[in-house]
Design an enzyme around this catalytic site. Structure first.
Site, PDB file in Angstrom:
ATOM      1  N   PHE A   1      -4.291 -21.669 -44.666  1.00  0.00           N
ATOM      2  CA  PHE A   1      -5.383 -22.643 -44.867  1.00  0.00           C
ATOM      3  C   PHE A   1      -5.364 -23.738 -43.812  1.00  0.00           C
ATOM      4  O   PHE A   1      -5.906 -24.817 -44.030  1.00  0.00           O
ATOM      5  CB  PHE A   1      -5.309 -23.252 -46.276  1.00  0.00           C
ATOM      6  CG  PHE A   1      -5.112 -22.239 -47.367  1.00  0.00           C
ATOM      7  CD1 PHE A   1      -6.044 -21.231 -47.565  1.00  0.00           C
ATOM      8  CD2 PHE A   1      -3.996 -22.275 -48.189  1.00  0.00           C
ATOM      9  CE1 PHE A   1      -5.869 -20.284 -48.555  1.00  0.00           C
ATOM     10  CE2 PHE A   1      -3.811 -21.316 -49.179  1.00  0.00           C
ATOM     11  CZ  PHE A   1      -4.752 -20.325 -49.366  1.00  0.00           C
TER      12      PHE A   1
ATOM     13  N   LYS B   1     -19.415 -11.506 -38.255  1.00  0.00           N
ATOM     14  CA  LYS B   1     -19.224 -12.928 -38.004  1.00  0.00           C
ATOM     15  C   LYS B   1     -18.143 -13.460 -38.946  1.00  0.00           C
ATOM     16  O   LYS B   1     -17.789 -12.822 -39.922  1.00  0.00           O
ATOM     17  CB  LYS B   1     -20.533 -13.693 -38.244  1.00  0.00           C
ATOM     18  CG  LYS B   1     -21.638 -13.288 -37.270  1.00  0.00           C
ATOM     19  CD  LYS B   1     -22.812 -14.257 -37.290  1.00  0.00           C
ATOM     20  CE  LYS B   1     -23.643 -14.123 -38.542  1.00  0.00           C
ATOM     21  NZ  LYS B   1     -24.872 -14.947 -38.473  1.00  0.00           N
TER      22      LYS B   1
ATOM     23  N   GLY C   1     -14.266 -16.285 -43.477  1.00  0.00           N
ATOM     24  CA  GLY C   1     -13.123 -16.706 -44.287  1.00  0.00           C
ATOM     25  C   GLY C   1     -13.321 -18.072 -44.917  1.00  0.00           C
ATOM     26  O   GLY C   1     -12.974 -18.289 -46.067  1.00  0.00           O
ATOM     27  N   GLU C   2     -13.879 -18.995 -44.149  1.00  0.00           N
ATOM     28  CA  GLU C   2     -13.997 -20.365 -44.636  1.00  0.00           C
ATOM     29  C   GLU C   2     -15.385 -20.670 -45.195  1.00  0.00           C
ATOM     30  O   GLU C   2     -15.628 -21.757 -45.708  1.00  0.00           O
ATOM     31  CB  GLU C   2     -13.675 -21.339 -43.498  1.00  0.00           C
ATOM     32  CG  GLU C   2     -12.207 -21.275 -43.096  1.00  0.00           C
ATOM     33  CD  GLU C   2     -11.931 -21.903 -41.748  1.00  0.00           C
ATOM     34  OE1 GLU C   2     -12.679 -21.596 -40.796  1.00  0.00           O
ATOM     35  OE2 GLU C   2     -10.978 -22.683 -41.640  1.00  0.00           O
TER      36      GLU C   2
ATOM     37  N   LEU D   1     -16.769  -6.228 -42.887  1.00  0.00           N
ATOM     38  CA  LEU D   1     -15.790  -5.218 -42.466  1.00  0.00           C
ATOM     39  C   LEU D   1     -15.144  -4.530 -43.663  1.00  0.00           C
ATOM     40  O   LEU D   1     -14.781  -3.355 -43.585  1.00  0.00           O
ATOM     41  CB  LEU D   1     -14.723  -5.867 -41.582  1.00  0.00           C
ATOM     42  CG  LEU D   1     -15.286  -6.473 -40.286  1.00  0.00           C
ATOM     43  CD1 LEU D   1     -14.211  -7.252 -39.542  1.00  0.00           C
ATOM     44  CD2 LEU D   1     -15.872  -5.389 -39.386  1.00  0.00           C
TER      45      LEU D   1
ATOM     46  N   GLY E   1     -10.359 -14.862 -37.191  1.00  0.00           N
ATOM     47  CA  GLY E   1      -9.327 -13.824 -37.145  1.00  0.00           C
ATOM     48  C   GLY E   1      -9.882 -12.411 -37.138  1.00  0.00           C
ATOM     49  O   GLY E   1      -9.536 -11.607 -36.270  1.00  0.00           O
TER      50      GLY E   1
ATOM     51  N   GLN F   1     -12.249 -13.410 -50.047  1.00  0.00           N
ATOM     52  CA  GLN F   1     -12.259 -14.624 -49.234  1.00  0.00           C
ATOM     53  C   GLN F   1     -13.286 -15.619 -49.760  1.00  0.00           C
ATOM     54  O   GLN F   1     -13.020 -16.812 -49.880  1.00  0.00           O
ATOM     55  CB  GLN F   1     -12.599 -14.280 -47.777  1.00  0.00           C
ATOM     56  CG  GLN F   1     -11.471 -13.626 -47.028  1.00  0.00           C
ATOM     57  CD  GLN F   1     -10.307 -14.560 -46.891  1.00  0.00           C
ATOM     58  OE1 GLN F   1     -10.392 -15.590 -46.237  1.00  0.00           O
ATOM     59  NE2 GLN F   1      -9.211 -14.238 -47.540  1.00  0.00           N
TER      60      GLN F   1
ATOM     61  N   ARG G   1     -21.967  -8.154 -40.055  1.00  0.00           N
ATOM     62  CA  ARG G   1     -21.491  -6.936 -40.697  1.00  0.00           C
ATOM     63  C   ARG G   1     -20.211  -7.243 -41.479  1.00  0.00           C
ATOM     64  O   ARG G   1     -19.313  -7.908 -40.970  1.00  0.00           O
ATOM     65  CB  ARG G   1     -21.186  -5.921 -39.609  1.00  0.00           C
ATOM     66  CG  ARG G   1     -20.817  -4.556 -40.095  1.00  0.00           C
ATOM     67  CD  ARG G   1     -20.490  -3.749 -38.868  1.00  0.00           C
ATOM     68  NE  ARG G   1     -20.274  -2.355 -39.154  1.00  0.00           N
ATOM     69  CZ  ARG G   1     -19.806  -1.510 -38.249  1.00  0.00           C
ATOM     70  NH1 ARG G   1     -19.536  -1.943 -37.024  1.00  0.00           N
ATOM     71  NH2 ARG G   1     -19.620  -0.251 -38.550  1.00  0.00           N
TER      72      ARG G   1
HETATM   73 MO1  MOS Z   1      -8.014 -22.806 -40.551  1.00  0.00          MO
HETATM   74  S1  MOS Z   1      -8.138 -24.673 -41.279  1.00  0.00           S
HETATM   75  O1  MOS Z   1      -8.258 -22.983 -38.900  1.00  0.00           O
HETATM   76  O2  MOS Z   1      -6.595 -22.095 -41.029  1.00  0.00           O
END
Ligand code: MOS
Length: 762
Positions: A259, A715, A718-719, A644, A528, A652, A642
């Site tokens: 995080f 794209k 995660g956040e 994955l 990532g 997530q 897309r």
């Molecule tokens: Mo994130 S806050 O770049 O792990």
């Protein structure tokens, strides 16, 4: 050394059709995790029996250490070494503050126990190394330190006069932006909102604490730790110890959450490396949960002033966002809190500004969705306030301010499905049932409200390389120093490699988390999957070319049609088992490397505005007697290119939504403003959303493929789940009660005095 990879053993439901990318595959490393065979930092065994270190933190926030008595601690049973500023090895200086644009912020020397100055409460003041963890911890309590205490400054709200403008924000964005004449347009707007929100200090609290096992062999150092980005750890540690980076190997195959709290080295890593060198013995150190609050980063407290001006129809004429944030006096961190607003809604006159007020705390760090996470808690509620003022539906307000192109950069959007996300969400969530006037929908003693908010998060690409090898049996090994911090990296990279090479998932083995593998930007900033995935895609594509070349020696392989599918390769119309071909033409196997360039060196990022989008919806029930808020339902509709892996992507987003709920209603690190100490520094007192708080949650992905983003069309997401999720909850609370709480978290003490109980008829 322990196994640092996850063999792909996923059950895929018989014989799935070609095209593993996108499928909701279970994690390939899942069996290792549920059977305890996934090895985390503190569990590694390497180099013989380790000694255990425990850190003693300073008991003041600012001042000097004037005396240290370690006599008793040194005599305690099992103690091997007590390290303080008197006997710690000489290290490079910490150096002057650097701004976040300078990459050294990730890799600079972070010396420990090197000075008598104390810069923040609980800063490491001594290290005890003993035969057991318990012995080290007990002995640390016997060290006597005397201090000369200085007055520190810990206030934000009362000290805005001391605010300064940093050179840049985190991630290298301009500190301010100004387009048109904001002040003039705001002054003459038909309808205005001028509103101020506060967001508190907050902490990441990954489940796995920060921990390191350091092992020296000659001048070679191996570090087992939980790291998001290995390159930062390698460089940061080498700089701190004053040794070449190539002498440092970082191993981090499994990470129990990051995080943003595991992007750079923290005291456990530096002190373990120093002690292990001194003792010529492996040393393990873990931060306690309490120590993590002071020593492993936090999100800073902020004040957000948002000024919106519109015409009578709800078209924004002026948009202003000023944010003040606390920052460490000795090392700046400016969260890019207002940056998303530069691209979210159309308005001809615009202003965004970031200002910092120095405090005597440790440096703030990146925390899940830096910028949007706190910023959208404020901005998306300000939009709700404007909708309310206009008597306009919040979705309609946003629709009327949908820009044709990026409003500050003047470039087109690569893909932007914000309106589609809102419309799809409204339909699925039953948005038409929302009462336009707040505090009018009641079920018994509960006031019911619906809220929504937009989500936006930039799509970054970090530089990444990958190496892929195929042996004569057709088994594929993929290696890169990418990490899996719980997100599903092993799984999606397995899917990508299997698809490009046309082999079954079970033929692919992905190995991550070792700095001896090709370098990546690691896990952070939601980059990532797209970054490491693109590198793996490129490496596998190059491997295909090499296989075709090997099959057609001397011929013009480049012009030949080739396809790889189902373990078969078809070259120029002739089909053959891939393993048969390899045995024939490449009995020793073939290797290839691939890479992707970071976004700032990529024209597609200069020419296009690249973001992921979404819309969050929440339904809450507020008890009109007690003020208790329960979130009943949440929905996110996501447009992030897309997808994955539909399962890991959904997870997530769910995690982000739960975090958004927590940020809206619970999370709050309380700072003792006299002593500069985070008071509620454990999971009993620092409340995060737990299962009982998390309602029915639904995630919907819109079909997208962003050909401007990368070869995968994916794209970052995660956040994205946290961006706006809390604002949707807060807006639902307002819709339920008619009470607008502008100081997060929205706890019942802030709500209760204002609840419209008198209006409620039983
Ligand atoms: Mo994130 S806050 O770049 O792990």
């Amino acid at each position: 050394m322990t196994k640092s990879s996850a063999k792909t053993t996923a059950k895929t439901g018989g014989n799935p059709p070609r095209g593993f990318i996108g499928q909701p595959l279970a994690r390939v490393d899942g069996p290792l995790k549920v059977t305890g065979r996934a090895t985390y930092a503190y569990e590694h065994e390497h180099g013989g029996r380790p000694a255990y270190g425990h850190i003693l933190g300073a008991a003041i926030a600012v001042g000097r250490i004037v005396g240290i008595d370690t006599t008793e601690a040194e005599r305690a049973p099992g103690v091997i070494k007590v390290m303080t500023l008197r006997n710690a090895p000489v290290q490079p200086a910490f150096g002057p503050p650097v701004t976040p644009t300078v990459p050294e912020v990730f890799t600079r020397a972070r010396p420990m126990l090197s000075t008598d100055r104390v810069r923040y409460y609980d800063e490491p003041a001594a290290l005890v190394v003993a035969e057991t963890f318990e012995a080290a911890r007990a002995a640390a309590g016997l060290i006597r330190i005397s201090y000369e205490r200085d007055e520190g400054a810990f206030e934000l709200a009362g000290r805005l006069g001391e605010a300064y403008a940093p050179g840049r924000t985190n991630a290298g964005f301009e500190t301010d932006s100004a387009i048109g004449d904001f002040e003039g347009a705001f002054a003459s707007a038909a309808v205005t909102v001028d509103t101020t929100y506060r967001t508190p200090y907050a902490h990441h609290n990954p489940m796995e604490p920060h921990a390191t096992l350091a092992v020296w062999s000659g001048n070679q150092l191996t570090i087992h730790t939980g790291a998001q980005t290995l390159a930062n750890f390698q460089a940061g540690l080498a700089n701190t110890l004053g040794i070449p980076a190539e002498n440092v190997r970082i191993v981090s195959p499994f990470v129990g959450g990051g995080f943003g709290a595991k992007l750079i080295v923290h005291p456990d890593t530096v002190l373990a490396a120093m002690a292990a060198r001194e003792l010529q013995r492996p040393v393990k150190i873990a931060l306690t949960r309490q120590q993590m609050f002071a020593n492993a980063g936090h999100r800073a407290e902020m004040i957000h002033q948002i000024r919106l001006g519109s015409d009578g129809d709800g078209r924004l004429t002026a948009m202003g966002y000023d944010v003040w944030s606390a920052t460490s006096r000795f090392e700046e961190f400016c969260e890019q809190t207002a940056v998303f607003a530069r691209s979210l809604y159309a308005a001809p006159n615009r202003l965004t500004r970031h200002r910092l007020v120095p405090v005597d705390l440790n440096r703030g760090e990146w925390m899940r969705s830096p910028g949007e996470a706190p910023g959208m808690l404020a901005f998306e509620c300000a939009m709700d306030e404007l909708a309310d003022r206009l008597g306009l539906d919040p979705i309609e307000l946003r629709r009327r301010n949908e820009p044709a192109e990026d409003p500050e950069r003047g470039v087109p959007f690569a893909t932007r499905n914000l309106v589609a996300c809102m419309e799809e969400g409204a339909r699925r969530f039953g948005w038409e049932r929302r009462g336009a006037t707040p505090a009018r929908v009641q079920e018994g003693r509960k006031l019911i409200g619906l809220g929504m908010a937009a989500a936006i998060r930039p799509n970054y690409i970090g530089g990444a390389a990958a190496r892929v090898a195929i042996d004569a049996t057709g088994d594929v090994t993929v290696r890169l120093d990418m990490t899996d911090i719980g997100t599903g990296t092993y799984t999606i990279l397995t899917q990508i490699a299997a698809d490009v090479l046309g082999v079954p998932l079970s033929a692919v083995r992905v190995e991550l988390g070792d700095s001896s593998f090709p370098r990546t930007a690691g896990s952070g900033g939601s980059w990532g999957a797209a970054s490491s995935g693109s590198a793996v895609h490129d490496a596998c594509s190059k491997l295909r070319e090499k296989i075709v070349q090997a099959a057609l020696p001397g011929d013009d392989a480049a012009g030949t049609e080739a396809s790889f599918a189902g373990g078969e390769v078809r070259i120029g119309g002739r089909a053959e088992r891939l393993s048969d071909l390899l045995r024939r033409v490449a009995p020793d196997g073939i290797e290839a490397e691939g890479a992707v360039q970071p976004f700032r060196q990529n024209d597609l990022y200069k020419d296009w505005s690249q973001h992921s989008y979404g819309a969050h919806f929440a339904e809450v029930a507020v008890d009109c007697d007690t003020g208790e808020i329960r979130v009943r339902r949440m929905l996110a509709v996501i447009g992030a290119g897309r997808i994955l892996n539909a399962k890991t992507a959904r997870s997530q987003i769910l995690g982000g939504m739960a975090w958004g709920l927590g940020a809206a209603l619970m999370e709050n690190t309380v700072l003792d403003r006299h002593h500069g100490h985070f008071i509620n520094h454990d999971l009993a007192e620092y409340h995060v959303a737990v299962n009982g708080d998390v309602p029915d949650m639904e995630v919907v992905f819109l079909e997208e493929h962003d050909d401007k983003a990368n070869p995968l069309g994916a794209k970052g997401l995660g956040e994205l789940g946290v961006c706006g999720a809390g604002a949707a909850v807060a807006n639902a609370v307002y819709n339920a009660t008619g009470v607008r709480v502008r100081e997060y978290p929205i706890t019942l003490d802030k709500l209760l005095p204002h609840l419209p109980t008198a209006a409620i008829q039983w």
